[in-house]
Design a protein around this motif. Structure first.
Motif, PDB file in Angstrom:
ATOM      1  N   ILE A 348       0.826  -1.294   0.091  1.00 32.76           N
ATOM      2  CA  ILE A 348       0.110  -0.061  -0.302  1.00 32.76           C
ATOM      3  C   ILE A 348       0.730   1.383   0.012  1.00 32.76           C
ATOM      4  N   ASN A 349       0.450   2.184  -0.857  1.00 33.27           N
ATOM      5  CA  ASN A 349       1.336   3.409  -0.934  1.00 33.27           C
ATOM      6  C   ASN A 349       0.927   4.307   0.137  1.00 33.27           C
ATOM      7  N   ALA A 350       1.113   4.302   1.248  1.00 33.86           N
ATOM      8  CA  ALA A 350       0.832   5.291   2.472  1.00 33.86           C
ATOM      9  C   ALA A 350       1.685   5.179   3.616  1.00 33.86           C
ATOM     10  N   THR A 351       1.767   5.960   4.683  1.00 36.97           N
ATOM     11  CA  THR A 351       2.604   5.947   5.715  1.00 36.97           C
ATOM     12  C   THR A 351       1.751   5.727   6.960  1.00 36.97           C
ATOM     13  N   ASN A 352       2.462   5.499   8.093  1.00 36.88           N
ATOM     14  CA  ASN A 352       1.659   5.312   9.410  1.00 36.88           C
ATOM     15  C   ASN A 352       0.318   4.588   9.141  1.00 36.88           C
ATOM     16  N   PHE A 353       0.621   3.384   8.719  1.00 37.97           N
ATOM     17  CA  PHE A 353      -0.460   2.321   8.963  1.00 37.97           C
ATOM     18  C   PHE A 353       0.107   0.988   8.869  1.00 37.97           C
ATOM     19  N   MET A 354      -0.790   0.166   9.438  1.00 34.43           N
ATOM     20  CA  MET A 354      -0.428  -1.284   9.535  1.00 34.43           C
ATOM     21  C   MET A 354      -1.232  -2.156   8.731  1.00 34.43           C
ATOM     22  N   TYR A 355      -0.781  -3.528   8.328  1.00 29.98           N
ATOM     23  CA  TYR A 355      -1.642  -4.664   7.965  1.00 29.98           C
ATOM     24  C   TYR A 355      -2.211  -5.295   9.208  1.00 29.98           C
ATOM     25  N   THR A 356      -3.325  -5.809   9.143  1.00 28.32           N
ATOM     26  CA  THR A 356      -4.044  -6.893  10.047  1.00 28.32           C
ATOM     27  C   THR A 356      -3.739  -8.353   9.945  1.00 28.32           C
ATOM     28  N   PHE A 357      -3.651  -9.037  10.808  1.00 28.95           N
ATOM     29  CA  PHE A 357      -3.807 -10.568  10.884  1.00 28.95           C
ATOM     30  C   PHE A 357      -4.603 -11.055  11.834  1.00 28.95           C
ATOM     31  N   HIS A 358      -5.531 -12.036  11.404  1.00 28.80           N
ATOM     32  CA  HIS A 358      -6.449 -12.763  12.452  1.00 28.80           C
ATOM     33  C   HIS A 358      -6.062 -14.254  12.408  1.00 28.80           C
ATOM     34  N   PHE A 359      -5.937 -14.920  13.749  1.00 28.65           N
ATOM     35  CA  PHE A 359      -5.976 -16.254  13.779  1.00 28.65           C
ATOM     36  C   PHE A 359      -6.587 -16.935  14.932  1.00 28.65           C
ATOM     37  N   TYR A 360      -7.304 -18.228  14.473  1.00 27.94           N
ATOM     38  CA  TYR A 360      -8.116 -18.893  15.518  1.00 27.94           C
ATOM     39  C   TYR A 360      -7.209 -20.222  15.636  1.00 27.94           C
ATOM     40  N   ALA A 361      -6.648 -20.351  16.859  1.00 30.61           N
ATOM     41  CA  ALA A 361      -5.501 -21.344  17.064  1.00 30.61           C
ATOM     42  C   ALA A 361      -5.852 -22.665  16.753  1.00 30.61           C
ATOM     43  N   ALA A 362      -6.959 -23.177  17.073  1.00 30.03           N
ATOM     44  CA  ALA A 362      -7.454 -24.494  16.703  1.00 30.03           C
ATOM     45  C   ALA A 362      -7.488 -24.709  15.143  1.00 30.03           C
ATOM     46  N   SER A 363      -7.660 -23.763  14.404  1.00 30.90           N
ATOM     47  CA  SER A 363      -7.636 -23.967  13.132  1.00 30.90           C
ATOM     48  C   SER A 363      -6.510 -23.553  12.222  1.00 30.90           C
ATOM     49  N   HIS A 364      -5.916 -22.516  12.679  1.00 33.83           N
ATOM     50  CA  HIS A 364      -4.841 -21.862  11.967  1.00 33.83           C
ATOM     51  C   HIS A 364      -3.566 -22.048  12.469  1.00 33.83           C
ATOM     52  N   GLN A 365      -2.763 -23.242  12.120  1.00 31.92           N
ATOM     53  CA  GLN A 365      -1.715 -23.426  12.643  1.00 31.92           C
ATOM     54  C   GLN A 365      -0.521 -23.290  11.918  1.00 31.92           C
ATOM     55  N   ASP A 366       0.361 -24.308  11.688  1.00 28.99           N
ATOM     56  CA  ASP A 366       1.591 -23.860  11.113  1.00 28.99           C
ATOM     57  C   ASP A 366       1.677 -23.221   9.925  1.00 28.99           C
ATOM     58  N   GLU A 367       0.907 -23.408   8.762  1.00 30.28           N
ATOM     59  CA  GLU A 367       0.743 -22.612   7.469  1.00 30.28           C
ATOM     60  C   GLU A 367       0.525 -21.077   7.868  1.00 30.28           C
ATOM     61  N   TYR A 368      -0.222 -20.796   8.633  1.00 26.13           N
ATOM     62  CA  TYR A 368      -0.456 -19.553   9.116  1.00 26.13           C
ATOM     63  C   TYR A 368       0.597 -18.843  10.012  1.00 26.13           C
ATOM     64  N   PHE A 369       0.894 -19.575  11.001  1.00 26.16           N
ATOM     65  CA  PHE A 369       1.945 -19.134  11.620  1.00 26.16           C
ATOM     66  C   PHE A 369       3.200 -18.860  11.093  1.00 26.16           C
ATOM     67  N   ASN A 370       3.576 -19.642  10.385  1.00 24.42           N
ATOM     68  CA  ASN A 370       4.833 -19.535   9.424  1.00 24.42           C
ATOM     69  C   ASN A 370       4.796 -18.182   8.689  1.00 24.42           C
ATOM     70  N   ALA A 371       3.432 -17.998   7.931  1.00 22.03           N
ATOM     71  CA  ALA A 371       3.414 -16.824   7.228  1.00 22.03           C
ATOM     72  C   ALA A 371       3.466 -15.471   8.103  1.00 22.03           C
TER      73      ALA A 371
END
Length: 467
Positions: A348-371
């Motif tokens: 994204i072409n902007a400053t002072n911003f962040m990307y968000t990430f969501h996880f639910y630990a019983a469903s989102h494990q190694d592939e999500y954690f590694n990303a």
């Protein structure tokens, strides 16, 4: 990813108890000591007998004499007008020492349109000299008055210590330029569970749980904002004020979910965020999340939306940090069969911003954690939603994998808010069913296992460096 199944929309909206009286005094600028400026009354809307028009030069100032009964923190709220589009920053000094440097006084749209800007300082017992000094050749804004509140600030509260946040590199940093991790809770949809967000529960969240941030989850559809924009915008205004009173950050969540393409709601988003950012621009504890969980949309589509919406907020609140949801329901693209590389290749072409990430630990494990591990060193990330259960917010808790995530987030100072602060029947709601009908929210008695677990992890001491 969150448990967002259809729920009754007829639940009551809670009211707020009146706050206790605070030690508040007002001081008119036109009766203060003025250097390189004039007391005038040629623009409507001022209080008292006029306002101060600063000369257009660096070093012009207005100095107030402020008396405090005891030494301690205070909130100074300056009422001002700035009819230009240029910021007119000022240094706020107390007894000769700068207490808040470079405080922004952004344009208010007209010289007869008045706004406010707050700063937290420490006053000595007795008389204090509070000076607001222009730091650029534009001079200061037209200054109407300062309100001094010696009862609204408690030492050590998260938003008081850290002040205005900004993104520095891949970290969220406080007013001292130091990386910080914020930890807190997300409401459930306020159209369903507003009865869980009230005086007693928020007092518990701030004081018993030790939360740094309240995520205000306002759905756009599902019986939310689009059904009554005025009502839901006013509810958000109220929750922001309640978080502010308790020294917490207020994370305003534009909870678009269905449709998953945020561009479908961009007109509504413009209206909502323009009002919220304009109303609260003087606060230093507001964070804007402009897209909760984009889904069924390409990263390019999200990027286009963000690059249209960020300027909408910046026009009202130049300093506010903005969050942007990632594709695949906030999964950095993993749930869509993509990866974080989409973002890295087309940021994204902007400053002072962040990307968000969501996880639910019983469903989102190694592939999500590694990303998440790969992305955290490349882009600024905040976890605006997570649960210890499955992606529906239900089922058995996986506390072991949840702890793996939280250990990584702590080590990398990545903030988080847990889903969710309600008494929904699902395992991811922290309170036992029926709790929100009463006023007992402290301790572990009202909590489900997930609530006990996340409260324990929020109660560990914050690490907010100031030097």
């Amino acid at each position: 990813m969150a448990a967002l199944l259809a729920l009754p929309a007829a639940l009551p909206v809670s009211g707020w108890a009146q706050p206790e009286a605070l030690a508040v005094t007002e001081h008119q600028a036109e009766t203060a000591t003025i250097s390189n400026g004039l007391a005038e009354a040629n623009h409507a809307g001022y209080t008292g007998s006029g306002f101060v028009n600063y000369d257009n030069e660096t070093g012009a100032y207005v100095e107030f004499t402020v008396t405090a009964a005891t030494a301690g923190p205070a909130t100074l709220t300056f009422r001002y007008a700035n009819g230009t589009t240029a910021d007119r920053p000022m240094d706020i000094a107390v007894n000769g020492a700068v207490a808040a440097g470079g405080v922004a006084f952004a344009g208010t749209g007209a010289w007869s349109t008045w706004g406010t800007r707050a700063a937290t300082v420490t006053l000595a017992a007795g008389a204090n000299r509070v000076r607001a000094t222009a730091t650029t050749a534009h001079g200061g804004p037209n200054l109407d008055k300062v309100t001094v509140d010696t009862g609204a600030v408690a030492v050590g509260r998260p938003a008081d210590v850290n002040g205005q946040l900004r993104v520095c590199g891949v970290k969220l940093c406080n007013q001292y330029g130091k990386p910080v991790q914020l930890r807190g809770m997300s409401t459930h949809g306020i159209q369903w569970y507003s009865q869980c967000v009230k005086t007693a529960s928020l007092d518990a969240l701030a004081s018993d749980w030790g939360a740094d941030v309240l995520r205000i989850s306002m759905y756009v559809q599902e019986g939310g904002y689009e059904t009554d924009p005025r009502r839901f915008t006013d509810m958000v205004h109220g929750y922001i004020e309640e978080a502010t009173r308790r020294g917490m950050y207020a994370l305003v969540d534009w909870h678009q979910l269905t449709p998953g393409d945020p561009n479908a709601n961009i007109s509504l988003a413009r209206t909502f965020f323009t009002e919220v950012a304009s109303r609260h621009r003087a606060k230093t504890n507001i964070i804007y999340d402009i897209a909760n969980e984009p889904n069924g949309v390409s990263w390019a589509g999200i990027k286009s939306y963000a690059e249209q919406m960020i300027p909408v907020i910046r026009a009202q609140d130049p300093d506010g940090v903005v969050f942007v949801g990632t594709h695949g329901w906030g999964s950095l693209g993993i749930s869509d069969g993509r990866t974080e590389q989409d973002i890295l290749d087309n940021p994204i072409n902007a400053t002072n911003f962040m990307y968000t990430f969501h996880f639910y630990a019983a469903s989102h494990q190694d592939e999500y954690f590694n990303a998440l591990q790969r992305a955290a060193s490349r882009i600024p990330i905040f976890v605006t939603e997570f649960g210890t259960q499955t992606y529906t917010g239900d089922g058995a808790n996986d506390f072991a994998y949840s702890q793996k995530y939280l250990d990584f987030l702590a080590a990398n100072k990545i903030g988080w808010t847990n889903w969710n602060f309600s008494d929904d029947f699902r395992s991811g709601a922290v309170f036992k069913q029926g709790t929100c009908a009463g006023n007992t929210f402290t301790g572990t008695g009202p909590l489900k296992p997930a609530g006990i677990w996340v409260r324990d992890r929020m109660r560990t001491p914050d690490n907010f460096p100031t030097s």
